[in-house]
Design a protein around this motif. Structure first.
Motif, PDB file in Angstrom:
ATOM      1  N   GLY A  47       0.802  -1.185   0.063  1.00 53.07           N
ATOM      2  CA  GLY A  47      -0.065  -0.129  -0.102  1.00 53.07           C
ATOM      3  C   GLY A  47       0.870   1.149  -0.066  1.00 53.07           C
ATOM      4  N   MET A  48       0.348   2.546  -0.609  1.00 52.58           N
ATOM      5  CA  MET A  48       1.079   3.620  -0.502  1.00 52.58           C
ATOM      6  C   MET A  48       0.343   4.886  -0.306  1.00 52.58           C
ATOM      7  SD  MET A  48       4.256   4.680  -2.968  1.00 52.58           S
ATOM      8  CE  MET A  48       5.164   5.950  -2.598  1.00 52.58           C
ATOM      9  N   ILE A  49       0.848   5.589   0.682  1.00 46.93           N
ATOM     10  CA  ILE A  49       0.204   6.860   0.733  1.00 46.93           C
ATOM     11  C   ILE A  49       0.955   7.955   0.492  1.00 46.93           C
ATOM     12  CG2 ILE A  49      -1.871   6.031   2.302  1.00 46.93           C
ATOM     13  CD1 ILE A  49      -0.026   7.108   4.615  1.00 46.93           C
ATOM     14  N   PHE A  50       0.510   9.284   0.164  1.00 48.37           N
ATOM     15  CA  PHE A  50       1.516  10.465  -0.169  1.00 48.37           C
ATOM     16  C   PHE A  50       0.974  11.603   0.610  1.00 48.37           C
ATOM     17  CE2 PHE A  50       0.498   7.429  -3.890  1.00 48.37           C
ATOM     18  CZ  PHE A  50       1.583   7.251  -4.238  1.00 48.37           C
ATOM     19  N   GLN A  51       1.806  12.761   0.250  1.00 45.23           N
ATOM     20  CA  GLN A  51       1.675  14.047   0.868  1.00 45.23           C
ATOM     21  C   GLN A  51       0.269  14.508   0.417  1.00 45.23           C
ATOM     22  OE1 GLN A  51       4.900  16.620   0.068  1.00 45.23           O
ATOM     23  NE2 GLN A  51       4.029  18.192   1.211  1.00 45.23           N
ATOM     24  N   ASN A  52      -0.063  14.290  -0.722  1.00 44.25           N
ATOM     25  CA  ASN A  52      -1.296  15.157  -1.139  1.00 44.25           C
ATOM     26  C   ASN A  52      -2.474  14.336  -1.208  1.00 44.25           C
ATOM     27  OD1 ASN A  52      -0.494  13.328  -3.014  1.00 44.25           O
ATOM     28  ND2 ASN A  52      -0.238  15.082  -4.722  1.00 44.25           N
ATOM     29  N   PHE A  53      -2.304  13.194  -0.509  1.00 46.66           N
ATOM     30  CA  PHE A  53      -3.683  12.196  -0.563  1.00 46.66           C
ATOM     31  C   PHE A  53      -3.925  11.546  -1.576  1.00 46.66           C
ATOM     32  CE2 PHE A  53      -4.910  16.057   2.127  1.00 46.66           C
ATOM     33  CZ  PHE A  53      -3.854  15.912   3.083  1.00 46.66           C
ATOM     34  N   SER A  54      -3.910  12.070  -2.845  1.00 42.73           N
ATOM     35  CA  SER A  54      -4.236  11.617  -4.045  1.00 42.73           C
ATOM     36  C   SER A  54      -5.548  10.902  -4.116  1.00 42.73           C
ATOM     37  CB  SER A  54      -3.026  10.431  -4.690  1.00 42.73           C
ATOM     38  OG  SER A  54      -1.656  11.371  -4.735  1.00 42.73           O
TER      39      SER A  54
END
Ligand SMILES: Nc1ncnc2c1ncn2[C@@H]1O[C@H](COP(=O)(O)OP(=O)(O)OP(=O)(O)O)[C@@H](O)[C@H]1O
Ligand SMILES: [Mg+2]
Length: 248
Positions: free
Chosen positions: A87-94
């Protein structure tokens, strides 16, 4: 276990620019069930490194061995299966702005053949409960706060029951209180679900709050690695001392 061996990533140059060696001979071992931090200045190569771990970026050279399998060899169906396990999460939530919270969370399942709508919804609601947003299922991302949006992204990242979660500056857009609550959620997920977390941050406070072990990356190379406490108390490299604001 994630083993990274002699990993290099060179971005090809364009007409105006020379080829850029973003990662140079990275060697790392990340134990199952750990919360592993990668810290470093802007441009050090942090995002490139995590993007290599799920093959969003193809390494130029070297091996990434996860649970004994060299993932850089994977193609087709095997590659898709592997990606579902990370799983991956990012700064800008995407998040997808046109989808409801629920349909953001079910999205990765909709990509599978034989997707079962009712089961997907049930699973998504369980995860929304886990991240504390059961009552927001029918809202749209724009109707949520930043912290709530990151919780939706976390639920989405968990929908395939991954064993690894990659977080790239996941709290950088959030205030201090919200950051702490998201870090607590990640800690709970690590503990309760046993998910290995690889967390990239330029924030020393974030690293100190949550990471068991950290690696410091500088100009594409790992310059220091160890238990977070040891690295903070007794930094060995100039790059680490600089990050910590200590004099060399
Ligand atoms: N797609 C790309 N093409 C060419 N060069 C790239 C590409 N992506 C990153 N780079 C370069 O590789 C180096 C490392 O970038 P990366 O995004 O991994 O850094 P970072 O540590 O995540 O920085 P930040 O903290 O600012 O997010 C930088 O010099 C960057 O300009
Ligand atoms: Mg980055």
């Amino acid at each position: 276990m994630i083993q990274i061996e002699h990993l290099y990533k060179t971005y090809p140059g364009g007409k105006q620019s020379e080829a850029h060696a973003a990662l140079k001979d990275i060697n790392l071992t990340i134990e199952d069930g750990s919360i592993f931090g990668i810290i470093g200045q802007s441009g050090a190569g942090k995002s490139t490194l995590v993007r290599c771990i799920n093959l969003l970026e193809r390494p130029t050279e070297g091996e990434i061995i996860i649970d004994g399998v060299n993932i850089t060899d994977l193609t087709g169906k095997d590659l898709l299966e592997f990606r579902a396990n990370v799983g991956m999460i990012f700064q800008n939530f995407s998040l997808f702005q046109q989808r409801t919270v629920l349909r953001n969370v079910t999205f990765p399942l909709e990509l599978h053949k034989g997707y079962n709508k009712a089961e997907a919804k049930k699973r998504a609601l369980e995860l929304l409960e886990l991240v504390g947003l059961a009552d927001k299922a029918d809202k749209y991302p724009s109707q949520l706060s930043g912290g709530q949006q990151q919780r939706v992204a976390i639920a989405r990242a968990l929908i395939n029951n991954p064993s690894i979660m990659l977080c790239d500056e996941a709290t950088s857009a959030l205030d201090t209180m919200t950051t702490q609550s998201i870090l607590q959620l990640l800690k709970d997920i690590n503990k309760e679900l046993g998910v290995t977390i690889v967390l990239i941050t330029h924030s020393l406070l974030v690293a100190e709050t949550i990471c068991d072990t950290i690696a410091v990356i500088d100009a594409g190379q790992i310059v220091e690695m160890g238990f977070t406490k040891d690295v903070f108390e007794n930094p060995q490299s100039d790059a680490t001392r600089q990050l910590l604001g200590k004099r060399a």
